[in-house]
Design an enzyme around this catalytic site. Structure first.
Site: not given
Length: 530
Positions: A94, A99, A102, A236, A240, A503, A508
Site C-alpha cells: 500500500c 494505494c 497510485k 482494478y 487505474e 445540494h 445526494e
C-alpha cells in the site's frame, strides 16, 4: 501463579486483577476457560510473545496492537527486488507500490485535466495546450513522500518497542523463525505466536519475453517516461494505471483476457470501461499476449492473439505493464516445515484468522478468499492481536466492505453486486433503483456526463433492505465511505429516500433514486434538480 513465569509483567498484572475481582467461586472456571483458548501462554520460554512476518499494513497493525496489550513483539520485513531491480522500504504494498503512489498519480492526472477546465471558468492560462507533465519530477515527488512514510513507520515501531528485523523470514518449526539478513547472515528468533502477513506480489505471464515487461511494483519509481504503454490485465490495478497514464498524456492500451473488473458489478464495470474509451484509452478485448521482443529501436514488439476471432496481431510499445493478478508469497516461508495448509498460493484460515497450526495465524492479502484491501488487513490485524493478548472475542467482519476503483471517472461500491444479489435471492426478489445524474461542476467546462451513474440493489420486500450501493462519478470513494456505515447498519430504501440530500452534491443522488429497472422508465434526469 506459575502460569506467569513466562508472561510479560504488564499482561500478568491485567489477568491477576481480573481474576481477583471475580471471587473464589469463579476462579477455577476462569482458568479452565482462559488457558484452553488461543490467548493462553504456555510454560515454555520464547524470545518473543509474537513474531510478525511482513511489514505491510496488516502486519504492522497487528504488531503495534500486540505491544499495546503487553506483548514483546518482533516484526520481520524484507522486499525481494523485482526482475528489473526495484525494491523499497518498510510499509508493504500500500505505502510503497500500491494505494498511496497510485492515488498520487491519479491526482496528478486529475490536476492536469483541471488545468484545462479552469479556462472555461475564467482562468487565464497562457498556452494551456502546451502544458504537459514532467514524469521525472512527478516520480521524485511521489518517492519523496513514500520515503517519508517509510521513515515515520520505522520511528513509530521504535517508539512502540516493536523490534524491526530487516530480514526474510521462514519457518524452522512452529515456534522458530529463520531471518536471512541483508548482509547474508542468518538469525533465529523464537516466538510463542507467529502471524503471517507477507502479502503478495504481481504475477508474470509464462510467455517468451515476460521479463521485458514491468509491473505496478516498478511503475511508480520508473526512471523514464513510460511512453506508449500496453497494460495487460483489466482488473482494478490495470484500469487505474491505464487511466492515470492516459490522463498524464501517454498513449495507453488495455488488453482484456476475459472480462473487465472481475469480481465487481459487471454493469458498473462496463460503464467504467466505456468511460475510459471515451477519454481515448484503447481496449483489446478477448486478447492474450503471446510473446514480447525487444526491437532495435528500443521499443517492444508485442505479439498477441484474439481468442474470439482467432486472429494474431502485433504492435510496438515503449512499456509493457503486467497487471494479470497477484500471488501470495507462500513459497519463501518454508511452510512444509510446519504443515500450514494453503490453497492457490494463499494460506487457509478460519473466521478468526487461525491456520491449522495452533499458534500460527495469518492476516491480509496472504489469506485465501478474503478481500485484498489495506483497511481490511489493518482492522483484521488489530482484532487478531486483541484476541491473542487481550482476551477479546471480536472477529473480523468481511461483509459489506466498501472499495473504490480510481479509474479516470471513479467507481466505488459497498455490498453486493446486482448479479450476486440475484444469484443469492432470485431475480423476482430483487429491486434495483438506478439513475444517471449531472454533476454541477461538469456543466461549465461541458464535460461528458454520459457515464455518471449510480444504483441501489435492494430486497423487494416491505422494508426494501439495501444490499449494495454502486456509484460512478467524481470522488467516488468519499461518497461511498459514508454510505458504507449506513449499509453496515441495515440501511433500507425507505430510510435512504427519507434522507434529505446536501445540494448540490453528487452524493445526494442516492437520496433521489426513484426509478427502478423493473419499471422500464428512463433514468436520465432532465435537469440537475429534477
Amino acid at each position: 501463579m506459575s502460569y506467569f513465569l513466562c508472561w510479560n509483567s504488564k499482561v500478568a498484572l491485567k489477568v491477576v486483577n481480573s481474576v481477583t475481582s471475580m471471587g473464589a467461586a469463579n476462579t477455577n472456571r476462569f482458568w479452565s476457560r482462559y488457558m484452553s483458548g488461543r490467548a493462553k501462554k504456555l510454560v515454555h520460554q520464547y524470545e518473543y510473545d509474537l513474531i510478525v512476518l511482513g511489514g505491510g499494513s496488516g502486519g504492522l497493525a497487528c504488531a503495534k496492537e500486540a505491544v499495546v496489550n503487553g506483548a514483546k513483539v518482533a516484526c520481520l520485513d524484507y522486499v525481494i527486488p523485482t526482475p528489473i531491480g526495484t525494491k523499497w522500504g518498510i510499509g508493504g504494498t500500500c505505502v510503497n507500490v500500491g494505494c498511496i503512489p497510485k492515488k498520487l498519480m491519479h491526482q496528478a492526472a486529475l490536476l492536469g485535466e483541471s488545468i484545462h477546465e479552469a479556462e472555461s471558468y475564467g482562468w487565464e492560462i497562457p498556452d494551456s495546450q502546451k502544458i504537459k507533465p514532467d514524469w521525472g519530477k512527478l516520480v521524485q515527488s511521489v518517492q519523496n513522500h513514500i520515503k517519508s512514510v517509510n521513515w515515520v513507520t520505522r520511528v513509530d515501531l521504535r517508539d512502540k518497542n516493536v523490534e524491526y528485523v530487516n530480514g526474510l523470514g521462514s519457518f524452522v518449526d512452529p515456534h522458530t523463525i529463520s531471518a536471512k539478513l541483508k548482509n547474508g547472515s542468518e538469525r533465529l528468533l523464537t516466538g510463542q505466536n507467529i502471524v503471517i502477513a507477507v502479502g503478495g506480489r504481481p504475477r508474470y505471464p509464462e510467455i517468451p519475453g515476460a521479463d521485458l515487461g514491468i509491473t505496478s511494483d516498478d511503475l511508480f519509481s520508473l526512471d523514464h517516461a513510460p511512453g506508449k504503454t500496453l497494460v495487460v490485465g483489466a482488473g482494478y490495478i490495470g484500469l487505474e494505471c491505464a487511466g492515470f497514464l492516459n490522463g498524464l498524456g501517454y498513449d495507453a492500451t488495455v488488453m482484456v483476457r476475459s472480462i473487465v473488473l472481475r469480481g465487481f458489478d459487471q454493469q458498473m464495470a462496463n460503464i467504467v470501461a466505456d468511460a475510459m474509451v471515451e477519454r481515448g484509452i484503447k481496449f483489446l478485448h478477448k486478447t492474450i499476449p503471446k510473446v514480447v521482443c525487444r526491437n532495435g529501436n528500443g521499443r517492444y514488439l508485442v505479439k498477441y492473439y484474439n481468442t474470439e476471432t482467432d486472429v494474431e496481431s502485433s504492435d510496438e510499445f515503449d512499456t509493457v505493464l503486467w497487471a494479470i493478478g497477484r500471488k501470495g508469497l507462500v513459497n519463501e516461508l518454508n511452510l512444509s516445515n510446519v504443515n500450514v495448509e494453503t490453497k492457490a498460493d494463499k494460506i487457509i484460515v478460519n473466521n478468526a484468522e487461525e491456520t491449522n497450526v495452533p499458534n500460527i495465524y495469518a492476516v491480509g492479502d496472504i489469506i485465501h478468499g478474503r478481500p485484498e484491501l489495506t483497511p481490511v488487513a489493518i482492522h483484521a490485524g488489530r482484532l487478531l492481536a486483541r484476541r491473542i493478548f487481550a482476551g477479546s472475542t471480536q472477529i473480523m467482519d468481511y461483509t459489506d466492505v466498501a472499495t473504490t476503483v480510481f479509474s479516470p471517472l471513479e467507481y466505488a461500491c459497498v455490498g453486493m453486486a446486482e448479479e450476486d444479489a440475484i444469484r443469492q435471492h432470485g431475480e423476482d426478489n430483487i429491486e434495483v433503483f438506478h439513475g444517471f445524474y449531472k454533476p454541477t461542476e461538469f456543466f461549465v467546462p461541458q464535460k461528458s456526463v454520459r457515464y455518471c451513474y449510480l444504483k441501489a440493489v435492494a430486497l423487494r420486500s416491505d422494508d426494501q433492505k439495501v444490499l449494495g450501493l454502486h456509484y460512478i462519478g467524481p470522488v467516488a470513494g468519499e461518497v461511498i465511505q459514508g454510505f458504507a456505515a449506513a449499509v453496515k447498519s441495515g440501511l433500507t430504501m425507505k430510510i435512504l429516500l427519507n434522507t434529505v440530500g446536501i445540494h448540490p452534491t453528487t452524493a445526494e443522488e442516492f437520496t433521489r433514486l426513484s426509478i427502478t429497472k423493473r419499471s422500464g422508465l428512463d433514468p436520465t434526469p432532465a435537469t440537475c434538480c429534477s
